[in-house]
Structure formats: C-alpha cells, structure tokens
Design an enzyme around this catalytic site. Structure first.
Site, short mmCIF file in Angstrom:
data_model
loop_
_atom_site.label_atom_id
_atom_site.label_comp_id
_atom_site.label_asym_id
_atom_site.label_seq_id
_atom_site.Cartn_x
_atom_site.Cartn_y
_atom_site.Cartn_z
N SER A 79 6.33 12.13 8.39
CA SER A 79 6.12 11.05 7.41
C SER A 79 5.47 11.48 6.11
CB SER A 79 5.30 9.92 8.03
OG SER A 79 6.12 9.13 8.85
N LYS A 102 -2.44 5.46 1.02
CA LYS A 102 -1.38 4.83 1.81
C LYS A 102 -1.97 3.58 2.47
CE LYS A 102 1.95 5.88 5.54
NZ LYS A 102 2.43 6.90 6.50
N SER A 152 7.59 7.90 6.59
CA SER A 152 7.09 6.57 6.28
C SER A 152 6.23 6.49 5.03
CB SER A 152 6.26 6.05 7.46
OG SER A 152 5.08 6.81 7.62
#
Lengths: 484, 482
Positions: free
Chosen positions: A175, A76, A151
């Site tokens: 998330s 990420k 997210s």
C-alpha cells in the site's frame, strides 16, 4: 515553492528564505485549487495548519527548531489525530474524531512539522486502486483517468501533485510501494516493528507498517528520522537504536550485491516494464554494484497466503466497528442484533465485507487448520526464502508492480486481478522486511517503479542505494503534466 | 436406575492487580460508570494492548500453589463474538498455550476424608464490561469499568461427584487465591465467579452423559444449590426416558431452579486465533523459581502444622487455616497467650460471633490479635476470670478503649483469689444483710445450696473480679460457722 523537497524547505526555513506560515499558506491555496480534481485529501485542516505554522515560526525564532520545524506534510487518514476526523476512508468512521494522537503523528508534532490534513485511502486500507474509498476515488496526477494505486493513493497523489512534499502512509501488502510506483514518487515501507503502530487503525496487525511518501529518497530518510521510534504502547515495536538515516545516504555502493529474483521477472510482465527495471539495474552496475540472480522459490504462494492471513486478522480487527460506542450507527435499530447487522452492513463497503467474510471463513471451526494454520506455515517458508537470499546479497531488486497505473473500473469487477497488483510487494510484508519503490522509468508516459528490498532493519542500506540512484538519474524529478 | 453425577467447575478469579491486564486504567471496584475505561478498554480504533506483567506474576504464583506445570511459553488468542459489553468484538484469552497447566488441590469432605481434584489448566484472560438494563428506557447502558480486568479461569477435571464436593472445591480455591493475595475473593463484587458443568450417567458407564453449563454462580451456597437443582432436573428427564440438551443455563436462586439461556448464545463459533498484537509470553525457570520464593504457607500446610505442632483437632485446624487473615490473627494471639487450644476456642467462639454479628472481616474488627493474646494471658495467670475476660473483650469490640490492662483496672475486673481478702468481703456482706442470713438459717439443710446464691451475687458485686471458686468455699465455711 511547491516544487521544493523536504530537505530544501528545511534548509530554506533555517536560512530564513521564507517562513513556515508563508509556505503553508502557499500549499494550502494549492490544495484548494488542485485537489478538487484529484480528491487526494479527505480532510484539510487549514486553521490547525496555520496555527502549527505560526507556532513553528515562533519556535524557530526562539532558537530551538528541529530540521522538521515548520515543514508542511500530510497524514494518511488511517492515523488517529486528536480532535480531527479520522475516517480510514470508510462511512463507518465518517464521524469519528479520535481523542488521541497516533505515535507517528505525535512524533511529527513534537518535531514541529505542519500537517495540512488527512489523505484519502482505500477503505480500511483494503484495495490497490483507491477505488474503495467512501470519499470517492483519488485520481492519478499523471493521468486523471487512471488510478493512483492503493491503499495510500491519497498520500501518493498529493506528493506527486506537489500539494505536500511528504506524507505518511501505511503498507500491509504494498500500500505504500505500489501507489508510489504508479504516481512516480518514492515510497518506503520499513521493517515490521521499526515504526509504532499505536494509533494507526489496524487492518492486518502482523503485516501493517507505517512508512513514507516523498519525492526523493533523501526526504524519506528525513521522515524516517522522525517516524522511527521505540514505543512501549506497541508490543510489536522493536527496541533498537534509530540511526540518522540521512548520514549514510551518500556512502559508496561499490561492491554492493544486488539480488534479482527470477520469480519477479516473469514472462507476463510486459517487456517494456522489464526493460525499465533492467535499465535501472544497469545504472547500479555502472556505480560498481554486482548483480546476482537469486531464487525465492515460494513466491507463487505469497498472494494466496496473504489473502488468508490479512482477511483473518481484519475480520477480528474490524469487529470493534459495531455501532455501539463510536462511528456509524444505523437508524432506529430494532434490537442489538439489528443494530450490529445494519450498522456494519451499511457502514462497510463491499471490499471490506468481502475480506471480513473470507477471514471469518478461514478461521471458522473445521477450516482453521486448512487455511489459517497452513498459511502461517507457508509464511515461514516465504520468510526463509528471504533469509537464505540475504546470506548472498545486500539488496533485492524487482519491479514494484506488474503494470503502470491502470484505468478506473478496469479491475473493480475482478478482485483476483486487483489482488495480483501486489504480487511483488506482498512477500515483503509476510516476511516483515523493509521495501522501497523509487521511480525508474516510464511506459507510455506513465511512471514505473523499481523495488528495493532490504534485510531486517537495514533501511539505511536501501535508502543509501535509492539515493545513489537518484543522484545518477532524474526520474524522481519528473512531474506530471500540468503540475510543474 | 442408579445415576452417577459428573461435575466440573470453571472458576473465574479476578487478579488483584492495580491496573488492567492490557491497559493502565485502574481496576478499583465501584467507580462511576465508564470512568475507569481508557481508550484501550473502550476498544477505540488504533489502540494496542500491552500485557501487565503483574498479572503474569500472579498467575504463575497461583500455578505453583496448585503444584501445576507452568507454561514457559504462553500465547494470547482472540475469541471472537459480538456482545455490547465486549468492546473489541473479541476477548483476549489463552486457548492452546495457557500459563498454568495440569495441577491439583485437595478438598476435605464431611466425613473428614480428603479427595484430590485435578485442575486441567488455568489461563489468563480479560474480563468484559457490564450491561445495565435498568434506567435507560428501551435501551441498555454499557459500563466498561470492568472491561480488561485480569482474570484467571481455573478449569477443573470432571472429577467432582456431588454438589457438596463442588462447593468444597470452590471454597478451597477461594482459600488458596486469597492466601496468595492474587484475588481479593470478594464474591459479592464478582471477584470470583463459577460456571458449573453438570452431567449424569448410569452408574458404571464410562462414557459421559450430555452436560449443561450453569453460568456465573457467585456464592458457595448457590454452587451447591444450583448443582443440586440441575441434578434433579436432569434426573427427572432421564428417568422419563428423555434426553439432555447441551446448553448454557442460569440459576434462579429465588425459585431454586436452572433456566436455559437463549440457544443462540450457545451456538457461537469463536474463531480463535493467536492475537497478532501481543507477543508470546516467554518466561524461564529462574523467573518461576523467583516467584516460588514468594509463596506463603498455604492452607493445607498450615492446617497440618496447627494439628501436629499445636495439638488442634482436625476440624479446628481446618476452620482456622481456611482464611489467611483469620489464621494469622489466631497465630499471633496464640503465641502471646501461650495456649493454642484456648486461643482456638476463643477465635471460633467469641471472635467468630462478633464477626458474624457485625458482618465484618477479621481485620476490621476493633480488637487486635495482640489484645486478644493479652486477655488470654491474663486468664492463664488467673488475673481474669472467664466473665471478666469476656467483659474486656466486648469493651474492646465496642470501641470503649484500647488498653487491655487499663480496662481490667477501670472495670474493676482484677480477680481476687487471696482467701484473707475474700473472707473480709464475705464477712461484711453477712453483716450488711442480716435478713438474708436469717432466711438462710431457716432454710432446711438440703435446700441451703440454692439459698447460697444471693450471697455469691452480693459478694461479687461488692468486689468485681473475685475468684468465684474461692468465694464459694469461703461462703460455705462462714455460713456453716454461724
């Protein structure tokens, strides 16, 4: 080759079925081909990936490979990677190259993993749909008119689309689990303090935790074996032995007690959604688990509590993005005041600004006691709910999200509706507990997630429960149309 | 109207740790800009603080030295404000749960009285970097070497009543932290800085007047001058019926006046909250007791011992006890010399003069306590006279040797007290200088005392180290015999 799991690739590489260079090349080509439509990567590090793959093949030839040597994955874009852009999904850091690796990245590098690049995300991890990314929204591979969740939407979509078998992610209020649910994959958020936060750009420091995005629970256990470590550089990291999470996956779950919180099975969740989760619970009962209704009475306070604590912490965490030392700086600042105002005004998106303002307000003189202090007190109540519950049950189960993937733009004008996306996941972060989402059914051809919440540092147990479910069902094997 | 002055000081003392309070970077002073700032000090995205336990130990040591309550649980908070030399956009400090609670110190006033001043608290925090405004045409440079240096901020109760008292308090704190070795006390490098809160109220009134804060005063003298300038300014305003604005001011030493800083910097709401990256600091009584074991003798105790055990005057004892290095030097020398008073005179006389002349500290002086002790020992046993002793002392200070006895020999300073030997020398001087003798004999009786001078000089020149007392007696006798 792209349908292989981490465990399969690890075995194949060990057996010499193919080389790391071969599978890396194959997946890089797939990223090139498919990601134009999905936008799950912000940066693809092709050259570096091939170099890592080559090094991994040499390491294997030299006879000191780990289970991870040569296995492709992605990070990420919230994890700092030396010499590679780390944007956190923001214009503010669109030019930021970290001079160091996050501990999580370092752990994977040491194990010999191959990183294909950095995945897209909501700006500074603030969002539940990936629509706040400066680099454009990520599309859900199951239906490209729909959001992947957020997210960690880039990591979830990349894994669901078989671009990588696994990716790192972070979870502050859901998330990892919510996008995993919306993309039909497996996502684990460990106990707060299990995985080092060093090098992971902070959103809300007391809630942020790094975790895994994989297709199977077994792969999640393999990722955890590498990610979890004690790190002196993170004072909130807990010094505690890391078990081999793969070793207990097949343990019997007969007699395991599952708690179903009444507050998580609400009337406003569609009957179809609830049915998918009930079906999964029935599957567990078939395997010998016992089910018990429990109550987490302060559940209704978790979203408001979260939206005081998280913005308050982020309002300070994001102050360092001031245009002075790194990141975006406005053109021709008149003076320092102007440099601050315009760099931050132009560098941050609306959701980030909204949360900074909410947080600054909650901390301001005269309001601190009513908001921040009160929220911390309520947070303790929420935690106590779980502590009480875990006296009677081994695992708590619930839907991961109130709805399957929704359409782009559906909730962007209504922040509160967006915030309610995390209604089942947020309390886990406030309490610091581990939580996981596994695919457990479909509604209108869209995946539905089952959430498993464990006791502190009891990741092995929820991985065990999740794995047993995946042995008995095939929801985790289903792929989006056109992806197979 | 008669006014009462109310003063409170906030002293920032840099702790003498090797590395910073939340990172491993060095705290050494004077390095090239930004070479001692690591990723943590630069406030890069993703970095986290790790608390330096040495800073904790030093803060606890300080707390014990001022007889304060020690915070067994202290908590770091974030103080939010934007400033270019504050890299994270907040300062990590301790608001509600400081490491050191209420304590006190005693200060000596000019009249010899002592006054007890209460210390509200002392908390740990990180220092900021520095903005450099010269050499960057139209811009400012930022040097983050100092960012993250550990500080204790020591807050006094508003109990000081004159600028002199405030300076004495600052001096005493300086003496304590340097005694403890928790701060190097170098004011010129900013190791200790002082913010002075000053207000006036009509004598007898309970309620405090509006205060101003003079920021960053960095010498004992300037603390006194700045406060006096501010008292004068406030009194003028109040006497004219005006009101004092609560504000932050800066002291301009050249003009000897205080000036208001931009009011914007005063109106900050710092939005304090506990730092989620750092755990509360929990210590137990055993830890505190162990630190207590390491406390050295402190200035007050040393002063009392100098007075009571060694018969020094209160003033001598205070001066010698104020600086730990000087006190150690004094005591070592005095033990060898076997005479505390004589040593005290030398340390405050010749030694202090040399320190001032050379602008060095006692440990940089070219003479050790052992060497001074030996010189004084030689005075005591009449081997050296005072002049000879000074000559050896100066030779050592100037680096002309390091063996006291060797210098006494090579400079021919050994004092001759043997009357027989001196008689021989004097006789020779008289034989060698017949004209002088003639002159002397021609001098009227009442002026002969003065006329003896040249003979003394010649005798001492002929034999260095002759005891002047004995020379006088022998000369008198010999000349009378003529």
């Amino acid at each position: 080759m792209h349908n292989k799991t981490i465990a399969e690739i690890s075995r194949d590489l060990a057996a010499g079925e193919y080389s790391s260079t071969e599978i890396t090349t194959d997946l890089l080509a797939r990223v090139k081909d498919l990601d134009k439509g999905l936008n799950s990567f912000i940066t693809v590090t092709e050259e570096q990936a091939l170099a890592q793959a080559k090094a991994a093949d040499e390491r294997r030839a030299a006879g000191n490979a780990t289970p991870w040597t040569g296995v492709p994955m992605a990070h990420k874009d919230i994890f700092c990677t030396k010499g590679v852009l780390t944007t956190c999904g923001s214009k503010m850091l669109s030019n930021f190259e970290a001079p160091y690796d996050a501990t999580v990245v370092e752990n994977f590098n040491n194990a010999g993993a191959v990183s294909l690049g950095k995945t897209n995300m909501d700006e500074f991890a603030m969002g539940s749909s990936n629509e706040t990314s400066y680099f454009g929204p990520v599309k859900n591979p199951w239906d490209t008119d729909r959001v992947p969740g957020g997210s960690s939407g880039g990591s979830a979509a990349a894994v669901a689309a078989r671009l990588v078998p696994g990716a790192t992610a972070t979870d502050t209020g859901g998330s990892i689990r919510q996008p995993a649910a919306l993309c039909g994959i497996t996502g684990l958020k460990p106990t707060y303090g299990r995985v080092s936060r060093w090098g992971m750009i902070a959103f809300a420091s007391s809630l942020d935790q790094a975790g895994t995005m994989t297709r199977t629970v077994e792969d999640s256990a393999m990722m955890m074996n590498v990610m979890a470590s004690f790190d002196k550089k993170d004072s909130t990291c807990v010094e505690r032995d890391v078990p081999d999470y793969t070793s207990t996956l097949n343990d019997s779950i007969e007699g395991m007690t599952i708690g179903l919180p009444t507050e998580y099975f609400r009337d406003d969740i569609s009957a179809e959604m609830q049915q998918q989760v009930r079906n999964a619970i029935a599957e567990y009962e078939k395997m010998g688990a016992k089910v018990k209704e429990i109550s987490l009475p302060n559940t209704h306070l978790s979203v408001p509590t979260y939206y005081v604590v998280a913005p308050a912490e982020c309002s300070a965490n994001l102050s360092r993005m001031d245009g002075v030392r790194f990141g975006y700086r406005c053109e021709d600042p008149k003076d320092i005041e102007d440099l601050y105002c315009r760099s931050r005004g132009e560098g941050f998106g609306n959701e980030v600004k909204r949360r900074i303002m909410v947080g600054a307000y909650a901390l301001s003189a005269g309001f601190y006691d009513a908001y921040y202090k009160k929220a911390q007190q309520v947070r303790r109540l929420i935690k106590n709910d779980f502590v009480e519950a875990f006296k009677d049950v081994d695992v708590i189960m619930s839907p991961t999200s109130p709805t399957p993937a929704f359409k782009f733009g559906e909730k962007t004008d209504d922040p509160v509706a967006m915030y309610l996306e995390d209604i089942f996941t947020i309390a886990t972060n406030l309490a610091g507990l581990p939580g996981m989402s596994v695919p457990c059914g479909q509604v209108n051809n869209l995946p539905v997630g089952l959430q498993l919440i464990g006791n502190y540092f009891d990741e092995a147990r929820i991985l065990n429960a999740g794995h047993k479910f995946q042995q008995a069902t095939d929801w985790h094997l289903k792929a989006p149309q056109g992806i197979e | 109207m008669e006014w009462e002055v109310v003063i409170g000081l906030e002293i920032h003392a840099q702790l003498a740790t090797k590395s910073k309070i939340f990172s491993g970077a060095s705290t050494a002073y004077g390095a090239e800009a930004n070479t001692q700032a690591c990723a943590v000090d630069l406030g890069l995205p993703g970095v986290l603080p790790v608390f330096n336990e040495e800073a904790l130990r030093m803060a606890v040591k300080f707390g014990l030295a001022i007889d304060a309550e020690i915070g067994l649980k202290s908590v770091f908070d974030r103080k939010n404000y934007f400033y270019p030399d504050s890299p994270k956009g907040y300062q990590t400090t301790q608001l509600h749960h400081p490491i050191v609670g209420m304590g006190h110190i005693d200060i000596e006033l000019d009249d010899g009285e002592t006054r007890r001043i209460n210390v509200t608290r002392a908390h740990l925090e990180e220092d900021a970097g520095k903005s450099v405004h010269e050499g960057f045409s139209g811009m400012s440079g930022i040097d983050l070497n100092r960012a993250g240096t550990p500080l204790i901020e020591i807050v006094s109760e508003p109990e000081l009543r004159t600028a002199k008292e405030a300076a004495a308090y600052f001096k005493k704190m300086h003496s304590i932290v340097t005694y403890l070795g928790v701060c190097d006390g170098d004011l010129s490098q900013g190791s200790m800085r002082c913010d002075c809160n000053v207000s006036l109220r009509p004598k007898g009134q309970e309620e405090f007047g509006t205060r101003t804060e003079i920021k960053n005063v960095n010498s004992f003298r300037n603390v006194e001058r700045a406060i006096n300038a501010e008292i004068e300014r406030q009194m003028d305003i109040l006497e004219d019926g005006g009101v004092i604005l609560q504000e932050t001011r800066l002291y301009d030493a050249d003009k000897n006046e205080t000036r208001a800083m931009r009011s914007k910097e005063v109106e900050n709401d710092y939005r304090y909250f506990p730092c989620p990256d750092l755990l509360p600091v929990i210590i137990d009584q055993d830890y505190v007791d162990a630190v207590k074991e390491t406390l050295p003798e402190l200035p007050d105790a040393k002063k009392a011992r100098f007075e009571n055990d060694h018969g020094l005057s209160a003033t001598d004892a205070a001066v010698l006890a104020a600086n730990r290095d000087l006190a150690d030097f004094f005591e070592t020398a005095a033990k060898i010399a076997g005479d505390y008073k004589l040593t005290a005179n030398w340390v405050q006389g010749d030694v202090s003069a040399a320190l001032n002349r050379l602008e060095v500290g006692i440990n940089e002086l070219n003479i050790t306590a052992e060497q001074l002790g030996r010189i004084l020992q030689l005075i005591k046993d009449n081997t050296l006279n005072n002049g000879g002793a000074k000559e050896v002392f100066n030779a050592l200070v100037e680096g002309k040797g390091d063996d006291v006895d060797g210098l006494v020999d090579s400079l021919g300073l050994k004092q001759v007290s043997d009357t027989g030997a001196i008689e021989e020398i004097v006789a020779q001087v008289l034989v060698d200088n017949p004209k002088l003798v003639e002159g002397y004999l021609a001098t009227p009786e009442e002026k002969r005392g003065k006329a003896m001078g040249p003979f003394i000089g010649l005798t001492r020149k002929a034999a260095k180290g002759v005891n002047p007392q004995v020379v006088m007696e022998v000369l008198k006798k010999k000349l009378e015999e003529l």
